[in-house]
Design an enzyme around this catalytic site. Structure first.
Site, PDB file in Angstrom:
ATOM      1  N   VAL A  35      -5.916   8.188   1.288  1.00  0.00           N
ATOM      2  CA  VAL A  35      -4.599   8.650   0.820  1.00  0.00           C
ATOM      3  C   VAL A  35      -4.746   9.284  -0.566  1.00  0.00           C
ATOM      4  CG1 VAL A  35      -2.263   7.898   0.206  1.00  0.00           C
ATOM      5  CG2 VAL A  35      -3.389   6.941   2.237  1.00  0.00           C
ATOM      6  N   CYS A  80       3.032   4.433   8.511  1.00  0.00           N
ATOM      7  CA  CYS A  80       2.953   5.810   9.046  1.00  0.00           C
ATOM      8  C   CYS A  80       3.565   5.950  10.456  1.00  0.00           C
ATOM      9  CB  CYS A  80       1.514   6.299   9.026  1.00  0.00           C
ATOM     10  SG  CYS A  80       0.295   5.020   9.322  1.00  0.00           S
ATOM     11  N   HIS A  89      -0.944  10.489  14.285  1.00  0.00           N
ATOM     12  CA  HIS A  89      -0.466   9.378  15.108  1.00  0.00           C
ATOM     13  C   HIS A  89       0.565   9.905  16.110  1.00  0.00           C
ATOM     14  CE1 HIS A  89      -2.530   6.722  12.510  1.00  0.00           C
ATOM     15  NE2 HIS A  89      -1.544   5.987  12.033  1.00  0.00           N
TER      16      HIS A  89
HETATM   17  N1  LIG Z   1      -4.644   6.003   5.808  1.00  0.00           N
HETATM   18  C1  LIG Z   1      -3.400   6.111   6.239  1.00  0.00           C
HETATM   19  O1  LIG Z   1      -3.083   6.852   7.189  1.00  0.00           O
HETATM   20  C2  LIG Z   1      -2.302   5.344   5.598  1.00  0.00           C
HETATM   21  C3  LIG Z   1      -2.535   4.418   4.580  1.00  0.00           C
HETATM   22  N2  LIG Z   1      -1.490   3.741   4.029  1.00  0.00           N
HETATM   23  C4  LIG Z   1      -1.684   2.745   2.966  1.00  0.00           C
HETATM   24  O2  LIG Z   1      -2.192   3.425   1.799  1.00  0.00           O
HETATM   25  C5  LIG Z   1      -3.045   2.567   1.075  1.00  0.00           C
HETATM   26  C6  LIG Z   1      -4.399   3.231   0.921  1.00  0.00           C
HETATM   27  O3  LIG Z   1      -4.972   3.441   2.202  1.00  0.00           O
HETATM   28  P1  LIG Z   1      -6.294   4.289   2.406  1.00  0.00           P
HETATM   29  O4  LIG Z   1      -6.316   5.430   1.467  1.00  0.00           O
HETATM   30  O5  LIG Z   1      -6.352   4.535   3.851  1.00  0.00           O
HETATM   31  O6  LIG Z   1      -7.410   3.215   1.956  1.00  0.00           O
HETATM   32  P2  LIG Z   1      -8.921   3.484   1.514  1.00  0.00           P
HETATM   33  O7  LIG Z   1      -9.644   2.242   1.860  1.00  0.00           O
HETATM   34  O8  LIG Z   1      -9.428   4.765   2.035  1.00  0.00           O
HETATM   35  O9  LIG Z   1      -8.826   3.593  -0.112  1.00  0.00           O
HETATM   36  C7  LIG Z   1      -8.513   2.471  -0.910  1.00  0.00           C
HETATM   37  C8  LIG Z   1      -8.459   2.859  -2.382  1.00  0.00           C
HETATM   38  O10 LIG Z   1      -8.141   1.671  -3.139  1.00  0.00           O
HETATM   39  C9  LIG Z   1      -9.133   1.490  -4.151  1.00  0.00           C
HETATM   40  N3  LIG Z   1      -9.348   0.066  -4.390  1.00  0.00           N
HETATM   41  C10 LIG Z   1      -9.808  -0.864  -3.523  1.00  0.00           C
HETATM   42  N4  LIG Z   1      -9.894  -2.074  -4.125  1.00  0.00           N
HETATM   43  C11 LIG Z   1      -9.483  -1.907  -5.405  1.00  0.00           C
HETATM   44  C12 LIG Z   1      -9.349  -2.758  -6.524  1.00  0.00           C
HETATM   45  N5  LIG Z   1      -9.679  -4.058  -6.465  1.00  0.00           N
HETATM   46  N6  LIG Z   1      -8.882  -2.237  -7.679  1.00  0.00           N
HETATM   47  C13 LIG Z   1      -8.552  -0.940  -7.779  1.00  0.00           C
HETATM   48  N7  LIG Z   1      -8.676  -0.058  -6.745  1.00  0.00           N
HETATM   49  C14 LIG Z   1      -9.125  -0.539  -5.575  1.00  0.00           C
HETATM   50  C15 LIG Z   1     -10.395   2.156  -3.609  1.00  0.00           C
HETATM   51  O11 LIG Z   1     -11.258   2.471  -4.685  1.00  0.00           O
HETATM   52  P3  LIG Z   1     -12.887   2.513  -4.499  1.00  0.00           P
HETATM   53  O12 LIG Z   1     -13.217   3.839  -3.872  1.00  0.00           O
HETATM   54  O13 LIG Z   1     -13.385   2.430  -5.902  1.00  0.00           O
HETATM   55  O14 LIG Z   1     -13.269   1.356  -3.653  1.00  0.00           O
HETATM   56  C16 LIG Z   1      -9.780   3.401  -2.948  1.00  0.00           C
HETATM   57  O15 LIG Z   1      -9.504   4.360  -3.927  1.00  0.00           O
HETATM   58  C17 LIG Z   1      -3.115   1.243   1.845  1.00  0.00           C
HETATM   59  O16 LIG Z   1      -2.192   0.353   1.283  1.00  0.00           O
HETATM   60  C18 LIG Z   1      -2.709   1.658   3.257  1.00  0.00           C
HETATM   61  O17 LIG Z   1      -2.152   0.583   3.946  1.00  0.00           O
HETATM   62  C19 LIG Z   1      -0.210   4.004   4.428  1.00  0.00           C
HETATM   63  C20 LIG Z   1       0.067   4.894   5.407  1.00  0.00           C
HETATM   64  C21 LIG Z   1      -0.965   5.630   6.077  1.00  0.00           C
HETATM   65  N1  LIG Z   2      -1.901   0.564   9.651  1.00  0.00           N
HETATM   66  C1  LIG Z   2      -1.803   2.017   9.701  1.00  0.00           C
HETATM   67  C2  LIG Z   2      -2.019   2.632   8.365  1.00  0.00           C
HETATM   68  C3  LIG Z   2      -1.487   1.809   7.246  1.00  0.00           C
HETATM   69  O1  LIG Z   2      -2.180   1.624   6.296  1.00  0.00           O
HETATM   70  O2  LIG Z   2      -0.278   1.295   7.390  1.00  0.00           O
HETATM   71  P1  LIG Z   2       0.514   0.462   6.280  1.00  0.00           P
HETATM   72  O3  LIG Z   2       0.723   1.392   5.153  1.00  0.00           O
HETATM   73  O4  LIG Z   2       1.769   0.055   6.931  1.00  0.00           O
HETATM   74  O5  LIG Z   2      -0.317  -0.709   5.863  1.00  0.00           O
HETATM   75  C4  LIG Z   2      -2.833   2.535  10.680  1.00  0.00           C
HETATM   76  O6  LIG Z   2      -3.788   1.848  10.856  1.00  0.00           O
HETATM   77  O7  LIG Z   2      -2.742   3.597  11.210  1.00  0.00           O
END
Ligand SMILES: NC(=O)C1=CN([C@@H]2O[C@H](COP(=O)(O)OP(=O)(O)OC[C@H]3O[C@@H](n4cnc5c(N)ncnc54)[C@H](OP(=O)(O)O)[C@@H]3O)[C@@H](O)[C@H]2O)C=CC1
Ligand SMILES: N[C@@H](CC(=O)OP(=O)(O)O)C(=O)O
EC number: 1.2.1.11
Length: 368
Positions: A20, A157, A258
């Site tokens: 994201v 999402c 999705h």
């Molecule tokens: N992917 C999707 O389609 C969707 C995701 N989401 C939500 O968005 C959020 C992010 O998802 P996504 O991008 O897929 O996840 P990723 O696993 O791809 O990225 C996670 C991010 O969080 C950082 N992070 C992890 N642990 C820590 C910590 N202890 N302190 C600070 N930063 C940290 C990571 O940094 P580092 O690289 O340094 O580990 C990275 O930048 C989640 O809450 C997810 O549920 C919501 C809707 C859709």
């Molecule tokens: N759980 C969703 C993505 C996601 O991170 O959702 P939420 O933001 O509700 O945790 C998927 O796997 O496609």
């Protein structure tokens, strides 16, 4: 607000290296209101340049001005974050307390994580559905004695995908009674590296932890209203009772996009015709579009007539991934009407929703 009169707002990204976070970088590097100023991730990435810390997965290159920026810890006492007006968060749900720390440091936080979605003073906003729920942030600020900071969440999402057409139907044909939904969710929804290739190739996994409960609950908050006095949410506002939502969620070998197969029954017991439903979906106008929010799609719902659409690969990129695609509208033999919908889970399903929500907050004077 015209871009000529607008002062650029410095923004930070939490979780900037993730799935994201990368979309945030791409969307914000050319934004007319916001200027990227601070990037945060875990201690694994902190201290490195963005290019070195990130496994960049998008088809466009890392914007030049971002590649050399140094990633910091996600801490509001970091000077660059303190200089920001807004932070966009792509943080993992496991570190939800970080978003609260930024809010308490008087920053405006737009979150993608699930942690605060059920909070009775935190708006859960799908920008093309319920941006007016933003009004509740004043009560949130009062409860925490904050002059500027607040937190706004976007939805899960898959929930985002279904509530856009459901809102259009509800406005036209009255309160919804029952929604049955089966999702086919892309791998990118699980973040990076996400589901292992040996689990997902040549396969369908009929379980995504917590996803069904999120769809069933969040739909009611988003389609509900705010209480008199703007100090909370009314989950039942649209009808005499909450909408009964039942979800089945599946992970499929698609990278982005999705899909959801949806059947709906209305409270009225009167079945609209397929042609009436199509007309309503096609004509749906979202407030963020009318207001000219720069990242809002020209059409919030793209209606497809071809029998085999929408398809993630062919349709997700239209309007920079900010629309919901709907097709296969037909009568349902069990409930009233059924259709298929699809969205880009990382854009409208996550980063783009946060950005449009922030644009709306600027236009409505919730961000100075
Ligand atoms: N992917 C999707 O389609 C969707 C995701 N989401 C939500 O968005 C959020 C992010 O998802 P996504 O991008 O897929 O996840 P990723 O696993 O791809 O990225 C996670 C991010 O969080 C950082 N992070 C992890 N642990 C820590 C910590 N202890 N302190 C600070 N930063 C940290 C990571 O940094 P580092 O690289 O340094 O580990 C990275 O930048 C989640 O809450 C997810 O549920 C919501 C809707 C859709
Ligand atoms: N759980 C969703 C993505 C996601 O991170 O959702 P939420 O933001 O509700 O945790 C998927 O796997 O496609």
């Amino acid at each position: 607000m015209s871009s000529s009169t607008q002062k650029e707002i410095k923004v930070g990204i939490l979780g900037a290296t993730g799935t994201v976070g990368q979309r945030f970088i791409q969307l914000l590097s050319t934004h007319p209101y916001f200027r990227l100023h601070a990037l945060g991730a875990s201690s694994r990435s902190a201290g490195q340049t963005y290019a070195a810390a990130t496994k960049w997965k998008l088809a466009t290159p890392i914007p030049e001005e971002v590649a050399g920026m140094v990633v910091s810890e996600c801490d509001p006492s970091v000077e660059a974050f303190g200089e920001c007006g807004v932070v966009f968060s792509g943080l993992d749900e496991k570190v939800g307390e970080i978003e609260d720390a930024f809010r308490r440091a008087n920053l405006v936080v737009f979150s993608n994580a699930k942690n605060y979605r059920r909070d009775s003073l935190v708006p859960l906003i799908v920008p093309t559905v319920n941006p007016s729920h933003l009004s509740v942030v004043r009560a949130q600020q009062a409860s925490l004695s904050l002059s500027k900071g607040y937190l706004v969440t976007n939805a899960n999402c898959s929930t985002t995908c279904i509530v856009v057409p459901l809102r259009a139907l509800e406005l036209a044909f009255g309160p919804l009674k029952t929604v049955m939904v089966t999702t086919l969710q892309a791998i990118s929804g699980a973040g990076y590296p996400g589901v292992s290739s040996l689990d997902i190739l040549d396969n369908v996994v009929p379980y995504i932890g917590g996803e069904e409960e999120k769809i069933e609950w969040e739909t009611n908050k988003i389609l509900g209203g705010v209480t008199d006095g703007d100090d909370g949410f009314d989950l039942h506002a649209a009808g005499p009772g909450p909408i009964n939502v039942s979800a089945h969620c599946n992970r499929v070998p698609v990278i982005d996009g999705h899909t959801a197969c949806v059947s709906v029954a209305f409270q009225s017991g009167t079945k609209p015709s397929v042609e009436e439903v199509k007309k309503v979906l096609k004509g749906y106008k979202a407030e963020v579009v009318e207001l000219g929010c720069p990242s809002a799609p020209k059409e919030s719902i793209v209606l497809h007539e071809a029998q085999d659409r929408p398809q993630p690969r062919l349709d997700k990129d239209l309007y920079a991934g900010a629309a919901v695609h709907v097709g296969r509208v037909r009568e349902c033999n069990v409930l009233d009407i059924k259709f298929v919908c699809m969205l880009d889970n990382v854009r409208l399903g996550a980063a783009t929703s946060s950005v449009i929500n922030a644009e709306y907050a600027v236009v409505k004077g919730f961000i100075q």
